[in-house]
Design an enzyme around this catalytic site. Structure first.
Site, PDB file in Angstrom:
ATOM      1  N   HIS A 116      37.240  25.008   3.783  1.00  8.14           N
ATOM      2  CA  HIS A 116      37.619  25.363   2.412  1.00  8.14           C
ATOM      3  C   HIS A 116      38.124  24.179   1.598  1.00  8.14           C
ATOM      4  O   HIS A 116      38.174  24.258   0.367  1.00  8.14           O
ATOM      5  CB  HIS A 116      38.693  26.454   2.460  1.00  8.14           C
ATOM      6  CG  HIS A 116      38.951  27.135   1.167  1.00  8.14           C
ATOM      7  ND1 HIS A 116      40.109  26.940   0.432  1.00  8.14           N
ATOM      8  CD2 HIS A 116      38.198  28.005   0.445  1.00  8.14           C
ATOM      9  CE1 HIS A 116      40.056  27.679  -0.669  1.00  8.14           C
ATOM     10  NE2 HIS A 116      38.915  28.327  -0.686  1.00  8.14           N
TER      11      HIS A 116
ATOM     12  N   ARG B 299      29.581  23.568   2.543  1.00  8.39           N
ATOM     13  CA  ARG B 299      29.558  24.734   3.427  1.00  8.39           C
ATOM     14  C   ARG B 299      28.556  25.789   2.973  1.00  8.39           C
ATOM     15  O   ARG B 299      27.801  26.332   3.757  1.00  8.39           O
ATOM     16  CB  ARG B 299      30.946  25.380   3.490  1.00  8.39           C
ATOM     17  CG  ARG B 299      31.022  26.523   4.509  1.00  8.39           C
ATOM     18  CD  ARG B 299      32.279  27.361   4.346  1.00  8.39           C
ATOM     19  NE  ARG B 299      32.161  28.322   3.266  1.00  8.39           N
ATOM     20  CZ  ARG B 299      33.055  28.504   2.298  1.00  8.39           C
ATOM     21  NH1 ARG B 299      34.134  27.749   2.264  1.00  8.39           N
ATOM     22  NH2 ARG B 299      32.877  29.403   1.367  1.00  8.39           N
TER      23      ARG B 299
ATOM     24  N   ARG C 190      38.474  37.621  -8.411  1.00 10.34           N
ATOM     25  CA  ARG C 190      37.567  38.704  -8.068  1.00 10.34           C
ATOM     26  C   ARG C 190      37.923  39.384  -6.743  1.00 10.34           C
ATOM     27  O   ARG C 190      38.121  38.733  -5.725  1.00 10.34           O
ATOM     28  CB  ARG C 190      36.123  38.192  -8.012  1.00 10.34           C
ATOM     29  CG  ARG C 190      35.093  39.284  -7.781  1.00 10.34           C
ATOM     30  CD  ARG C 190      33.691  38.725  -7.794  1.00 10.34           C
ATOM     31  NE  ARG C 190      33.265  38.401  -9.131  1.00 10.34           N
ATOM     32  CZ  ARG C 190      32.532  37.325  -9.438  1.00 10.34           C
ATOM     33  NH1 ARG C 190      32.232  36.461  -8.499  1.00 10.34           N
ATOM     34  NH2 ARG C 190      32.151  37.108 -10.679  1.00 10.34           N
TER      35      ARG C 190
ATOM     36  N   HIS D  42      42.566  28.431 -11.398  1.00  9.89           N
ATOM     37  CA  HIS D  42      42.215  28.318  -9.985  1.00  9.89           C
ATOM     38  C   HIS D  42      42.931  27.164  -9.304  1.00  9.89           C
ATOM     39  O   HIS D  42      42.815  26.977  -8.094  1.00  9.89           O
ATOM     40  CB  HIS D  42      40.685  28.151  -9.884  1.00  9.89           C
ATOM     41  CG  HIS D  42      40.133  28.251  -8.503  1.00  9.89           C
ATOM     42  ND1 HIS D  42      39.557  27.179  -7.846  1.00  9.89           N
ATOM     43  CD2 HIS D  42      40.059  29.294  -7.643  1.00  9.89           C
ATOM     44  CE1 HIS D  42      39.151  27.557  -6.654  1.00  9.89           C
ATOM     45  NE2 HIS D  42      39.438  28.827  -6.492  1.00  9.89           N
TER      46      HIS D  42
ATOM     47  N   TYR E 181      41.426  29.438   7.189  1.00  3.71           N
ATOM     48  CA  TYR E 181      40.766  28.540   6.237  1.00  3.71           C
ATOM     49  C   TYR E 181      41.286  27.126   6.464  1.00  3.71           C
ATOM     50  O   TYR E 181      42.485  26.925   6.622  1.00  3.71           O
ATOM     51  CB  TYR E 181      41.076  28.919   4.788  1.00  3.71           C
ATOM     52  CG  TYR E 181      40.407  30.166   4.261  1.00  3.71           C
ATOM     53  CD1 TYR E 181      39.890  31.142   5.109  1.00  3.71           C
ATOM     54  CD2 TYR E 181      40.302  30.380   2.895  1.00  3.71           C
ATOM     55  CE1 TYR E 181      39.297  32.284   4.615  1.00  3.71           C
ATOM     56  CE2 TYR E 181      39.699  31.525   2.386  1.00  3.71           C
ATOM     57  CZ  TYR E 181      39.200  32.471   3.251  1.00  3.71           C
ATOM     58  OH  TYR E 181      38.610  33.607   2.761  1.00  3.71           O
TER      59      TYR E 181
ATOM     60  N   ASN F 299      29.843  39.612   3.665  1.00  2.00           N
ATOM     61  CA  ASN F 299      29.319  38.629   2.712  1.00  2.00           C
ATOM     62  C   ASN F 299      28.188  39.238   1.881  1.00  2.00           C
ATOM     63  O   ASN F 299      28.128  39.072   0.655  1.00  2.00           O
ATOM     64  CB  ASN F 299      28.774  37.400   3.451  1.00  2.00           C
ATOM     65  CG  ASN F 299      29.865  36.466   3.950  1.00  2.00           C
ATOM     66  OD1 ASN F 299      31.027  36.618   3.607  1.00  2.00           O
ATOM     67  ND2 ASN F 299      29.478  35.504   4.764  1.00  2.00           N
TER      68      ASN F 299
END
Length: 706
Positions: free
Chosen positions: A588, A560, A401, A431, A464, A47
């Site tokens: 998610h 989150r 990305r 998206h 997820y 991360n």
């Protein structure tokens, strides 16, 4: 709406560091199995890598360009980089505290140890020596750095050894050796009692003299560079695919934004690296070691350590929604279906595409793909559908990305198979998560639809949490066709019947819904907002939520990651609570519920409450309709809000505290959802078995005798 600093707003980068801190807390949590604690620690490291490559790099680019305007939180780039650097240094210290003082001692109790070559016995040292000469030595490439051989362009995030040598004239010389990433970072050495591992850089350091036989080794220090990896893409270029490929190559040569060194690094090596790379003091991070903790994620997945891991959450397959149906189209025709991943298998989505690919009555398949797995069965089904003569249209988002290369490869394969591949819209990332199947049936053309909160990725769907809905209701089908026409052609955004689509209508939709709750509270009508998102940083949404709270609207938020809204502030956000769930699975799904004056409405979709999602992406949010699905959707929210195992609650001072369980039974929403999924299928299975055991009635028996 005024975007000036009119209200409390927590800087997004500082908020993100708080989120990664919540993940790190799981590495300290002694109730978690030790391999899972290692995994959490590895996740915080990866991360942080991405954070440096994109967000920290962006702040430093602003400083480099002379940008001095404060952001909405009141911080200039110079102010922010100082606060961020302090926060990151403290965070890094906590990472290594977790490793050395908490996790490694716990591993040693389980008979698992990391050692240096010096700590091994003669037989084990010989094993390392054999490995070095047979495997490592042929792969290594020592690189001298001098006037004729300049400092090489080191790969982003690669681990390297800097070597200081002296020649016969006693002159300092420098060389580099890259630790090969193609080989495992950790090597197990034979031991009859314990599991002993040695890190690859320590093996190379131990044998470094064999790479520079003519020189005297003065020092050898590992280091690692992180580079600016935020792509700059000219979306007006004639060939977007080629432009993205060029940008990916530039990523490897991005400006360094972080140098990681060991705390006992040789001073002359440190000076050499800092001067050569032209680094500032805030770019340099000295750590106890080992450098680059991302390897811990792979180590935690080694076979043979299941007893040191969480009990895996195994998806039920088929889920209750499709239990007893061989024909998925028939199941969807009968009623809308909802699936909750990973508690219910993502395989039903894969099967939907596969069935459509092979069904003679299916005429067309249209799908958006943002992130897909390396061996995607969905891509395989789409290719087969095109080969079967169906009209297949796929929007592959090339600008996802760090997935750009993977998506380029899939786009080329889809095109070669005869699919129509679209690369998205100029200036916007696509998206939304939507899949449309057009099928010819006896009563005409019918459109079958899957809409979801997560990517069509069978790998991440195992870890997820996401929700998908299948429907063939006409209003949804019409909207889906309209949306794809916008994505693939020059169609103007239509007036959708059910869909809420960004960037043209989603911001105004959420504004209306929040303002309606505010007005209802002022009128004394039932009001309330419950939202689950990954991030909440949009200033306008935050200001509207503050205004709703001032009107007395109860607001429950499950966020989150980043949250720039500050709850429980007197006379501003007293009615707002912010929950953050960090657990075994990555939360998610995005869900939005509004009390609506006593007629509650609930929506799901792909969008977070961020400016990029509302203004610069194609996003989809859709209503959940039908009593059965609505009841389940509301229940999902309530179970998550009841969680007291994985949940931390944001305080007015922006710190997060674990929910107090004093006197309460533990509620882990993730294991509870898994249990409910298993129970639903078990009940259906039992019901099926009971039906098989029903005795033949007398009337039926008489018929049989005739």
């Amino acid at each position: 709406m005024n975007r000036g600093k009119q209200f409390p707003y927590l800087n997004r980068e500082l908020s993100w560091m708080d989120f990664n801190g919540r993940v790190l807390e799981e590495a300290f949590e002694k109730e978690n199995p030790v391999m899972e604690r290692l995994r959490f620690l590895g996740i915080t490291a990866s991360n942080l890598d991405e954070f440096f490559m994109v967000r920290v790099a962006g702040v430093k680019a602003q400083i480099h360009s002379g940008y001095k305007t404060p952001d909405i939180s009141g911080l200039t780039p110079e102010d922010l980089i100082l606060r961020l650097t302090r926060k990151i240094r403290t965070f890094t210290e906590q990472q290594y505290t977790a490793l050395h003082r908490s996790i490694l001692p716990a591993l040693r109790k389980e008979g698992v140890r990391f050692c240096t070559p010096a700590e091994l016995n003669a037989k084990q040292k010989q094993f390392l020596s054999d490995y070095f000469h047979k495997i490592l030595f042929p792969v290594l490439t020592p690189l001298a750095v001098d006037r004729s051989r300049p400092f090489p362009i080191l790969s982003n995030k690669s681990l390297n050894l800097a070597v200081r040598l002296k020649n016969s004239e006693e002159e300092n010389m420098f060389a580099l050796v890259q630790v090969p990433s193609i080989l495992s970072r950790f090597l197990q050495v034979p031991d009859p009692e314990k599991k002993i591992f040695v890190l690859l850089e320590n093996v190379i350091s131990d044998k470094i003299k064999e790479l520079f036989g003519m020189y005297q080794i003065e020092a050898c220090s590992p280091f690692r560079l992180t580079r600016n990896s935020d792509l700059e893409i000219d979306e007006d270029a004639e060939d977007l695919l080629t432009e993205v490929q060029k940008s990916i190559k530039k990523r490897k040569r991005g400006r360094p934004v972080r140098l990681e060194l060991l705390q006992n690094c040789d001073p002359e090596i440190k000076e050499f690296l800092v001067e050569t790379l032209d680094l500032k003091p805030y770019d340099i991070f000295e750590v106890p070691g080992p450098i680059d903790l991302t390897y811990l994620t792979k180590f935690a997945s080694l076979p043979g350590y299941d007893h040191l891991c969480f009990t895996p959450i195994k998806p039920v397959n088929p889920p209750a929604a499709f239990w007893g149906y061989e024909d998925i189209f028939q199941a969807i025709r009968e009623k809308d279906r909802m699936v909750h991943h990973p508690y219910e298998s993502f395989q039903c989505v894969v099967d939907f595409v596969r069935r459509a690919a092979d069904d003679a009555d299916v005429l067309a398949i249209k799908q958006t793909l943002y992130r897909v797995s390396g061996h995607s069965p969905i891509i395989g089904a789409l290719i087969r559908a095109a080969e079967n003569g169906k009209q297949v249209t796929v929007l592959v988002e090339l600008k996802a990305r760090f997935d750009e290369e993977n998506n380029i490869n899939w786009a080329k394969k889809l095109e070669q198979a005869g699919c129509h591949v679209i690369y998205g819209l100029s200036g916007l990332k696509t998206h939304c998560k939507i899949l449309l199947v057009v099928r010819r049936e006896e009563d005409g053309i019918r459109r079958y639809l899957h809409m979801g909160t997560g990517n069509y990725n069978d790998s991440t769907a195992k870890i997820y949490t996401d929700i998908g809905v299948f429907t063939c209701k006409e209003p949804y089908g019409v909207d889906a066709s309209s949306l794809f026409n916008v994505l693939t052609g020059y169609s103007r955004p239509p007036e959708y019947r059910r869909f809420i689509v960004a960037p043209h209508g989603m911001r105004s939709f959420f504004h209306r819904m929040i303002q309606r709750e505010t007005e209802n509270a002022q009128k004394g009508l039932p009001s309330g907002i419950t939202a689950k998102v990954n991030s909440l940083i949009d200033p306008e949404i935050i200001q509207l939520l503050y205004q709703a709270s001032q009107a007395g609207v109860p607001i429950r938020l499950i966020v989150r990651g980043m949250c720039s809204l500050i709850p429980r502030l007197p006379e501003l956000s007293e009615t707002i609570t912010v929950h953050s769930i960090v657990g075994q699975l990555l939360e998610h799904s995005r869900i939005f519920a509004f009390e609506n004056g006593g007629n509650p409405k609930i929506y799901m979709g792909s969008a977070d409450w961020m400016p990029r999602n509302l203004d610069r992406r194609v996003e989809l949010v859709f209503p959940i309709e039908g009593e059965e699905l609505r009841k389940r959707a509301f229940e999902i929210l309530e179970i998550m809000l009841a969680d007291n195992v994985n949940t931390r609650i944001m305080q007015p001072d922006t710190n997060y505290l674990l929910v107090s369980r004093r006197g309460k039974a533990a509620v882990n929403c993730q294991t509870l959802f898994a249990s409910k999924a298993r129970k639903s299928v078990a009940e259906l299975k039992k019901s099926e078995e009971i039906k098989l055991l029903v005795p033949i009635r007398d009337a039926d028996s008489a018929k049989l005798q005739k």
